[in-house]
Design a protein around this motif. Structure first.
Motif, PDB file in Angstrom:
ATOM      1  N   PHE A  37      -0.863  -2.020  -6.727  1.00  0.00           N
ATOM      2  CA  PHE A  37      -0.889  -2.446  -5.329  1.00  0.00           C
ATOM      3  C   PHE A  37      -1.125  -3.954  -5.347  1.00  0.00           C
ATOM      4  CE2 PHE A  37      -3.004  -3.565  -1.441  1.00  0.00           C
ATOM      5  CZ  PHE A  37      -2.361  -2.816  -0.478  1.00  0.00           C
ATOM      6  N   THR A  38      -0.175  -4.728  -4.799  1.00  0.00           N
ATOM      7  CA  THR A  38      -0.234  -6.188  -4.889  1.00  0.00           C
ATOM      8  C   THR A  38      -0.144  -6.813  -3.501  1.00  0.00           C
ATOM      9  OG1 THR A  38       0.904  -6.070  -7.019  1.00  0.00           O
ATOM     10  CG2 THR A  38       0.849  -8.220  -5.936  1.00  0.00           C
ATOM     11  N   ILE A  39      -1.008  -7.807  -3.251  1.00  0.00           N
ATOM     12  CA  ILE A  39      -0.964  -8.578  -2.005  1.00  0.00           C
ATOM     13  C   ILE A  39      -0.621 -10.017  -2.352  1.00  0.00           C
ATOM     14  CG2 ILE A  39      -2.276  -9.447  -0.019  1.00  0.00           C
ATOM     15  CD1 ILE A  39      -4.078  -6.975  -0.270  1.00  0.00           C
ATOM     16  N   LYS A  40       0.354 -10.563  -1.605  1.00  0.00           N
ATOM     17  CA  LYS A  40       0.745 -11.965  -1.753  1.00  0.00           C
ATOM     18  C   LYS A  40       0.744 -12.624  -0.382  1.00  0.00           C
ATOM     19  CE  LYS A  40       3.763 -11.463  -5.777  1.00  0.00           C
ATOM     20  NZ  LYS A  40       5.099 -11.773  -6.291  1.00  0.00           N
ATOM     21  N   GLU A  43       6.476 -12.978   0.916  1.00  0.00           N
ATOM     22  CA  GLU A  43       7.367 -12.310  -0.046  1.00  0.00           C
ATOM     23  C   GLU A  43       7.960 -13.249  -1.084  1.00  0.00           C
ATOM     24  OE1 GLU A  43      11.344 -11.204   1.805  1.00  0.00           O
ATOM     25  OE2 GLU A  43      10.138 -11.717   3.567  1.00  0.00           O
ATOM     26  N   TYR A  44       7.931 -14.565  -0.829  1.00  0.00           N
ATOM     27  CA  TYR A  44       8.512 -15.540  -1.750  1.00  0.00           C
ATOM     28  C   TYR A  44       7.490 -16.160  -2.699  1.00  0.00           C
ATOM     29  CZ  TYR A  44      12.071 -15.003   1.794  1.00  0.00           C
ATOM     30  OH  TYR A  44      12.979 -14.467   2.665  1.00  0.00           O
ATOM     31  N   SER A  45       6.230 -15.891  -2.467  1.00  0.00           N
ATOM     32  CA  SER A  45       5.156 -16.479  -3.269  1.00  0.00           C
ATOM     33  C   SER A  45       5.058 -15.813  -4.640  1.00  0.00           C
ATOM     34  CB  SER A  45       3.825 -16.325  -2.528  1.00  0.00           C
ATOM     35  OG  SER A  45       2.772 -16.794  -3.325  1.00  0.00           O
ATOM     36  N   ASP A  46       4.805 -16.622  -5.648  1.00  0.00           N
ATOM     37  CA  ASP A  46       4.543 -16.089  -6.986  1.00  0.00           C
ATOM     38  C   ASP A  46       3.051 -15.840  -7.205  1.00  0.00           C
ATOM     39  OD1 ASP A  46       7.214 -16.108  -7.792  1.00  0.00           O
ATOM     40  OD2 ASP A  46       7.099 -18.196  -8.439  1.00  0.00           O
ATOM     41  N   ASP A  47       2.221 -16.417  -6.330  1.00  0.00           N
ATOM     42  CA  ASP A  47       0.764 -16.302  -6.460  1.00  0.00           C
ATOM     43  C   ASP A  47       0.280 -14.968  -5.896  1.00  0.00           C
ATOM     44  OD1 ASP A  47       0.647 -18.848  -7.578  1.00  0.00           O
ATOM     45  OD2 ASP A  47       0.405 -19.789  -5.608  1.00  0.00           O
ATOM     46  N   ILE A  48      -0.445 -14.244  -6.717  1.00  0.00           N
ATOM     47  CA  ILE A  48      -1.003 -12.956  -6.304  1.00  0.00           C
ATOM     48  C   ILE A  48      -2.413 -13.191  -5.766  1.00  0.00           C
ATOM     49  CG2 ILE A  48      -1.795 -10.710  -7.127  1.00  0.00           C
ATOM     50  CD1 ILE A  48       0.522 -10.840  -9.178  1.00  0.00           C
ATOM     51  N   ILE A  49      -2.648 -12.747  -4.541  1.00  0.00           N
ATOM     52  CA  ILE A  49      -3.968 -12.866  -3.920  1.00  0.00           C
ATOM     53  C   ILE A  49      -4.874 -11.729  -4.388  1.00  0.00           C
ATOM     54  CG2 ILE A  49      -5.190 -12.745  -1.710  1.00  0.00           C
ATOM     55  CD1 ILE A  49      -2.732 -14.176  -0.512  1.00  0.00           C
ATOM     56  N   TYR A  50      -4.290 -10.553  -4.510  1.00  0.00           N
ATOM     57  CA  TYR A  50      -5.060  -9.373  -4.895  1.00  0.00           C
ATOM     58  C   TYR A  50      -4.119  -8.395  -5.595  1.00  0.00           C
ATOM     59  CZ  TYR A  50      -7.631  -4.990  -4.419  1.00  0.00           C
ATOM     60  OH  TYR A  50      -8.263  -3.809  -4.677  1.00  0.00           O
ATOM     61  N   GLU A  51      -4.593  -7.797  -6.685  1.00  0.00           N
ATOM     62  CA  GLU A  51      -3.810  -6.760  -7.354  1.00  0.00           C
ATOM     63  C   GLU A  51      -4.758  -5.739  -7.946  1.00  0.00           C
ATOM     64  OE1 GLU A  51       0.233  -7.044  -9.518  1.00  0.00           O
ATOM     65  OE2 GLU A  51      -1.297  -7.469 -11.022  1.00  0.00           O
ATOM     66  N   GLU A  82      -2.161 -13.142   7.793  1.00  0.00           N
ATOM     67  CA  GLU A  82      -1.152 -12.113   7.535  1.00  0.00           C
ATOM     68  C   GLU A  82      -0.554 -12.318   6.154  1.00  0.00           C
ATOM     69  OE1 GLU A  82       1.825 -11.104  10.356  1.00  0.00           O
ATOM     70  OE2 GLU A  82       0.422 -11.148  12.035  1.00  0.00           O
ATOM     71  N   TYR A  83      -0.415 -11.219   5.445  1.00  0.00           N
ATOM     72  CA  TYR A  83       0.085 -11.228   4.078  1.00  0.00           C
ATOM     73  C   TYR A  83       1.164 -10.155   3.948  1.00  0.00           C
ATOM     74  CZ  TYR A  83      -4.443 -13.525   3.504  1.00  0.00           C
ATOM     75  OH  TYR A  83      -5.516 -14.358   3.629  1.00  0.00           O
ATOM     76  N   VAL A  84       1.700 -10.010   2.753  1.00  0.00           N
ATOM     77  CA  VAL A  84       2.593  -8.886   2.437  1.00  0.00           C
ATOM     78  C   VAL A  84       2.021  -8.148   1.239  1.00  0.00           C
ATOM     79  CG1 VAL A  84       4.687  -9.939   3.378  1.00  0.00           C
ATOM     80  CG2 VAL A  84       4.138 -10.260   0.981  1.00  0.00           C
ATOM     81  N   TYR A  85       2.289  -6.852   1.196  1.00  0.00           N
ATOM     82  CA  TYR A  85       1.867  -6.066   0.041  1.00  0.00           C
ATOM     83  C   TYR A  85       3.026  -5.211  -0.441  1.00  0.00           C
ATOM     84  CZ  TYR A  85       1.427  -1.685   2.703  1.00  0.00           C
ATOM     85  OH  TYR A  85       1.691  -0.567   3.443  1.00  0.00           O
ATOM     86  N   GLY A  86       2.932  -4.783  -1.678  1.00  0.00           N
ATOM     87  CA  GLY A  86       3.919  -3.897  -2.268  1.00  0.00           C
ATOM     88  C   GLY A  86       3.253  -2.960  -3.256  1.00  0.00           C
ATOM     89  N   ILE A  87       3.958  -1.892  -3.588  1.00  0.00           N
ATOM     90  CA  ILE A  87       3.450  -0.908  -4.544  1.00  0.00           C
ATOM     91  C   ILE A  87       4.547  -0.615  -5.556  1.00  0.00           C
ATOM     92  CG2 ILE A  87       2.524   1.422  -4.865  1.00  0.00           C
ATOM     93  CD1 ILE A  87       1.691   1.324  -1.873  1.00  0.00           C
ATOM     94  N   LYS A  88       4.207  -0.708  -6.841  1.00  0.00           N
ATOM     95  CA  LYS A  88       5.159  -0.423  -7.912  1.00  0.00           C
ATOM     96  C   LYS A  88       4.580   0.632  -8.846  1.00  0.00           C
ATOM     97  CE  LYS A  88       7.673  -4.701  -7.689  1.00  0.00           C
ATOM     98  NZ  LYS A  88       8.280  -5.803  -8.392  1.00  0.00           N
ATOM     99  N   GLN A  89       5.484   1.421  -9.410  1.00  0.00           N
ATOM    100  CA  GLN A  89       5.118   2.525 -10.297  1.00  0.00           C
ATOM    101  C   GLN A  89       5.449   2.171 -11.745  1.00  0.00           C
ATOM    102  OE1 GLN A  89       7.603   5.922  -9.633  1.00  0.00           O
ATOM    103  NE2 GLN A  89       6.433   7.269 -10.976  1.00  0.00           N
ATOM    104  N   TYR A  90       4.494   2.458 -12.642  1.00  0.00           N
ATOM    105  CA  TYR A  90       4.666   2.208 -14.069  1.00  0.00           C
ATOM    106  C   TYR A  90       4.319   3.472 -14.846  1.00  0.00           C
ATOM    107  CZ  TYR A  90       4.774  -2.689 -12.730  1.00  0.00           C
ATOM    108  OH  TYR A  90       5.110  -3.891 -12.145  1.00  0.00           O
ATOM    109  N   ARG A  91       4.976   3.621 -15.986  1.00  0.00           N
ATOM    110  CA  ARG A  91       4.666   4.728 -16.893  1.00  0.00           C
ATOM    111  C   ARG A  91       4.636   4.160 -18.300  1.00  0.00           C
ATOM    112  NH1 ARG A  91       8.514   9.077 -15.729  1.00  0.00           N
ATOM    113  NH2 ARG A  91       7.127   9.349 -13.945  1.00  0.00           N
TER     114      ARG A  91
END
Length: 111
Positions: A37-40, A43-51, A82-91
């Protein structure tokens, strides 16, 4: 306060210790998968605020659940705005799927 309105997550600045469940469904999901779970800032930022990584998912009603929550220290990293977040799945440390590409994450001032 930590709540969802559709895909938008809303919290009050400085709040911590509350939980927000996320349910992931699909044929290619295992309890051993990792979800990031990542917050930036945007959407164009490379800097992660929270992960944060979530593992050992619980199996509930034909889906897998993880609970998003913030510690006091984590909450202090996410100030009003206001920020954006995304969720990615890893195995096994390999990327599998983008669960959610971008959605709003709002931090409001409390009264």
């Amino acid at each position: 306060m930590l709540k969802a309105s559709g895909k938008t997550i809303i919290m009050n600045e400085g709040d911590y210790g509350l939980g927000l469940p996320f349910k992931i469904t699909g044929k290619d999901v295992l309890t051993t998968d990792t979800f990031k779970f990542t917050i930036k800032e945007n959407e164009y930022s490379d800097d992660i605020i929270y992960e944060k990584e979530f593992t050992n998912l619980s199996n509930e009603d034909d889906g897998f659940v993880f609970i998003l929550s913030f510690s006091k220290e984590e909450s202090e990293k996410i100030s009003f705005g206001e920020y954006v977040y995304g969720i990615k799945q890893y195995r096994n440390d390999k990327f599998i799927n983008t669960i959610l590409n971008k959605a709003k994450f709002k931090v409001e001032k409390g009264v």
